[in-house]
Design a protein around this motif. Sequence first.
Motif, PDB file in Angstrom:
ATOM      1  N   LEU A 156     -12.109  12.072  27.931  1.00  0.00           N
ATOM      2  CA  LEU A 156     -11.467  13.378  27.952  1.00  0.00           C
ATOM      3  C   LEU A 156     -10.308  13.328  28.942  1.00  0.00           C
ATOM      4  N   LEU A 157      -9.150  13.814  28.528  1.00  0.00           N
ATOM      5  CA  LEU A 157      -7.956  13.792  29.361  1.00  0.00           C
ATOM      6  C   LEU A 157      -7.456  15.210  29.588  1.00  0.00           C
ATOM      7  N   SER A 158      -7.169  15.535  30.834  1.00  0.00           N
ATOM      8  CA  SER A 158      -6.522  16.800  31.157  1.00  0.00           C
ATOM      9  C   SER A 158      -5.046  16.698  30.783  1.00  0.00           C
ATOM     10  N   PRO A 159      -4.325  17.823  30.726  1.00  0.00           N
ATOM     11  CA  PRO A 159      -2.883  17.732  30.422  1.00  0.00           C
ATOM     12  C   PRO A 159      -2.126  16.821  31.386  1.00  0.00           C
ATOM     13  N   THR A 160      -2.509  16.836  32.665  1.00  0.00           N
ATOM     14  CA  THR A 160      -1.842  15.959  33.635  1.00  0.00           C
ATOM     15  C   THR A 160      -2.127  14.498  33.331  1.00  0.00           C
ATOM     16  N   GLN A 161      -3.394  14.166  33.081  1.00  0.00           N
ATOM     17  CA  GLN A 161      -3.748  12.790  32.740  1.00  0.00           C
ATOM     18  C   GLN A 161      -3.101  12.353  31.432  1.00  0.00           C
ATOM     19  N   LEU A 162      -3.036  13.280  30.469  1.00  0.00           N
ATOM     20  CA  LEU A 162      -2.409  12.981  29.181  1.00  0.00           C
ATOM     21  C   LEU A 162      -0.937  12.622  29.371  1.00  0.00           C
TER      22      LEU A 162
END
Length: 447
Positions: free
Chosen positions: A132-138
């Motif tokens: 699972l990726l947050s918008p920042t990680q994405l």
Amino acid sequence: PRPPDEADVVVVGGGVMGWSVAYWLKVLEGWWWQHGMKVLVVERDPMYSRASTVLSAGGIRQQFSLRENIQMSRFSASFLRDINEHLGMPNEPPIDIQFQPSGYLFLASPQDAAALEATVQLQRDEGAQVALLSPTQLKEKFPWINTEDVAVASYGLEDEGWFDPWTLLNAFRRKAISLGVQSCSGEVRGEAWGACDPSAPVTPPSVPSQVYMPDSLEYQPVACAIVVNAAGAWAGKLLEAEGLPRGLCQPPLPIQPRKRYVFSWHCPNGPGLSCPFLIDTSGAYFRRDGFAGNYLGGMSPPEVSLQGPPRSFTPLFFIRHPQFILFQEEEPDPSDLSVDHNYFQEQIWPRLARRVPAFESLRVRGSWAGYYDYNTFDQNGVLGPHPRLENLFSAAGFSGHGLQHAPAAGRAVAELVIKGCYETLDLRRLGWDRLVDGEPLEEHGVV
């Protein structure tokens, strides 16, 4: 070649699903068939010019929301990883399906975030490696993505990507033939099935099938013990009233052809080699196509939330909700494989350019259309024997994920035919009972 006068099993449909069934029947026959099982595969389009298998985008993923679909994906991934152990031929080069392990990337809006997170947990419970990726990680991992309106993303870390569909189909076909499977060109029609008593729960041991020769009124009767309906997008038509007595047409097999467009384009400044198979919040998808800035993608007709369907929409399926009814936009005409190029310009391109700003300057290179064997009931495959005709089996209705599930589904049907039960995977919920009971299985990962 002309079809034989008789066979133990007739498999209707020579796509990847039909050839997978035929292959597994010969692999599993063992001591159950002392003199060898006679298996016949009948394909009406021997050039595969309209075949769903070779016209697909070739993806494989673990990211489904239904447990059975996840399990079939995991089985198929293992099968493809060791494909030469299963389908390799002596004194021939190794099979190379050109697998690209770039993963799938599903983007979820704020209202869909909780559902995606729950689905990922189910996938992990089944052993799938999904992050699972947050918008920042994405944004850190894929700087070319516009993360506006994205609350969370799921990214497949293993056993996901795409491969060459024709190579897999041909490998199944060649191996099955080497094991003794026969094949012929023609169209199977079920008029002769009308001789069966529709009130009987179990049919006679021999089912007469009629194989019509290509471009001819001539037909060859083939007596067989079992028929496997792997006719893909035309699996429902095979069992329509003109093929079976009306007593055997209930419930109907709700599988219809749905035309889907695939477009290819060039964008020199687009995502690089790390580009995954991306599924946008809008439903549009794309993936890298080789190298040098080439891509392909498409989108199923979008859904709209309405109190009632306007005349410009056809409710092919709908989901009831206390506040609204969800209708799917009118489908393109499936009578031919022509492409509506305005669909890309008006529907797909704006969504792609919004998600990947570099795609604002893309240049379309080509396009084609293919068929989904679309299950209008719940978009999931229908496996197993007919409730009233127990030696008529179904292996169709996967609504776009049949290619990737063919190794698992083919083995499952072969186990039912030979041993009378599932052994490798428990796929009983994908049987006809849910059609009889009117209880659909929900799959949220249909692309």
